[in-house]
Design an enzyme around this catalytic site. Sequence first.
Site, mmCIF file in Angstrom:
data_model
loop_
_atom_site.group_PDB
_atom_site.id
_atom_site.type_symbol
_atom_site.label_atom_id
_atom_site.label_comp_id
_atom_site.label_asym_id
_atom_site.label_seq_id
_atom_site.Cartn_x
_atom_site.Cartn_y
_atom_site.Cartn_z
ATOM 1 N N GLU A 195 31.277 -55.708 123.744
ATOM 2 C CA GLU A 195 32.740 -55.599 123.781
ATOM 3 C C GLU A 195 33.423 -56.610 124.708
ATOM 4 O O GLU A 195 34.002 -56.249 125.736
ATOM 5 C CB GLU A 195 33.136 -54.162 124.154
ATOM 6 N N GLU A 387 27.840 -47.780 118.642
ATOM 7 C CA GLU A 387 28.500 -46.751 119.460
ATOM 8 C C GLU A 387 29.515 -46.000 118.603
ATOM 9 O O GLU A 387 30.292 -46.613 117.877
ATOM 10 C CB GLU A 387 29.239 -47.367 120.660
#
Length: 615
Positions: A195, A387
């Site tokens: 990320e 995730e």
Amino acid sequence: MIEQYLTRDGNFLLFHACCSILVITPIMKKDPTLFPEDFIWGASTSAYQIEGAHDAQGKGASIWDLFVQRENRIWRGQNGRVACDHYYRFKEDVAQMRLMGLKAYRFSLSWARILPDGTGTINEAGLAYYDALINELLENNIEPWVTLFHWDLPYELFLRGGWLNRSSPEWFSEYTKVVVSRFSDRVERWVTINEPQCFIGLGYRDGTHAPGLNLSFGECLMAGHNALLAHGRSVQVIRENAKRTPMIGWSPSGSVYRPGSNRLDDISAAREATSAIYSDNVWNTRWWSDPAILGHYPEDGLKVYEKALPKFPATDFEIIQQPLDYYCCNIFQATPVRMSDEGTPVAIPLSDGEDISLYEWSQNPDCLYWGPRFIHELYDLPIVITENGCSTSDRVSLDGAVHDSNRTDFMVGHLLSLRKAMDDGVDVRGYFHWSLLDNFEWHEGYKHRYGLIHVNYENQVRTWKDSAYCLQEIISSNGNSLKEFLHSDSEPVPYVVKEAKRYIDLNLSETFNVKTIAVHLNCHPDFLSRRFKQYVGTSLSDYIRRLRLEFARNLLRNADVQIGEAADRAGFSDRIHFSKVFRKEMGMTPSQYQQQFRVVEGQPVVEVSKNPRLT
Ligand code: NOJ
């Protein structure tokens, strides 16, 4: 030639016989919950969020070790010094994973545990710790998925400029080399950086995450560019040094949108929003993934960011763009959108009482249908959900259990959506739940609990939540246990089939064919035709032709309707073609039909049922 056969266990096999090469591809049977045999079931964590042992055995400090010491940065002044104490309890935690049936475990390495200053001296104890963790996983038949960077940059490197320093990609490649040389005899699965939107957006722009900076947008783009270079260098280093053939991905934030309804224009709005770059913020997909996968920044992004954008050498993109084996999606939620009258996507506010997490994120499971679908359309890579999870404030009940029904519902709903996306052609290889354990949720401290396993931070007791038992069953039945959550036995009709029918109904008078619908639904015509035949029983082109004929027939029963008009209104390209098709299907010309079956003063001239073909 393509043929389809049913095997004894009910699975379909596709046989492609071409130039005497026979390729056999198993495709999933029409079961709405079963996953492929080799589907990767896992859970994810990251080093700073669970390990603790912040200064143990020669570990260097990371930016998070320092950031948590600043006032008013973290909820209730909490920190990750001990966290879940996983560093000392990893064996116990791996035993829990095994019991849950996990096939894979995704965790990150603490860069500063291995290279305390970020470069140079290697801390053998740090490597030994990860050696032991990896070995423990393998002994328990759990595949290690190693993330190289999950935000905890060594503090020494921050002092040297961190991601703003043009040398940062080289620091990262040095670290990658150390790690790959040590672990790649046992590790095959690698995720480079996690990320970048977050560690740049929250860390360098908003300052809510470490290192807590509020830089100009241009500086953020510079730092982001260096992180992209680091990703590219890291992939090169892994491929050059790995002892076992590596499988490499990266896991950007899933900035995805979902349609507020099933209307085709709302779906287009969600697709457009998912690939859009709107203003001077980093929360989008394509600014990050286009260079990594396609080798250039997106044109629209270059325009939107023009004023702030630093200059980068064109050769950088040869480093940034590296072949990847899959696209790792971290998707927790998607903003619902609709198409405005002006033809632009607009966000739909969440309705009163809508199901939300502790972060106030929408819990709508559609995000795990549309997110992977749009990302797959954009980059055409296999997808792994690395995730997906929801934050709540679970507690151990008086009966000793943790009844996290919100998480169970969240997980089940999202898995069913994901399965539907697979049914509609998205190549999904695995699902990792975030997270294995409750953990340190960055600036929110321990307020949010994301784990399948509850952690009592006072005594480090682990308690399985109800969702953990549920996942255990899902894994052991390979998805079959999800059936108990379906409200009917009937098999859900795939989206492409439903929407193709809707498209035909709405546009019957227009000239279109299978290709037109496929373009509209953004899928391949062959895939659409195959799916349609499988579920409806007739081919899509036959289906369209029959509907057109039926419509024309009804029109012709009105004596005032001309043949040409009927052809036109039923979407036939010309009258001659219409007459030909009509004759073939009905055994008479349109005018003969009109003669015989026209309705006079409310009564048919001849009973319709007398023609055997009119069924
Ligand atoms: C994604 C991040 O990778 C992870 O570290 C974080 O805990 C979750 N989002 C939940 O916010």
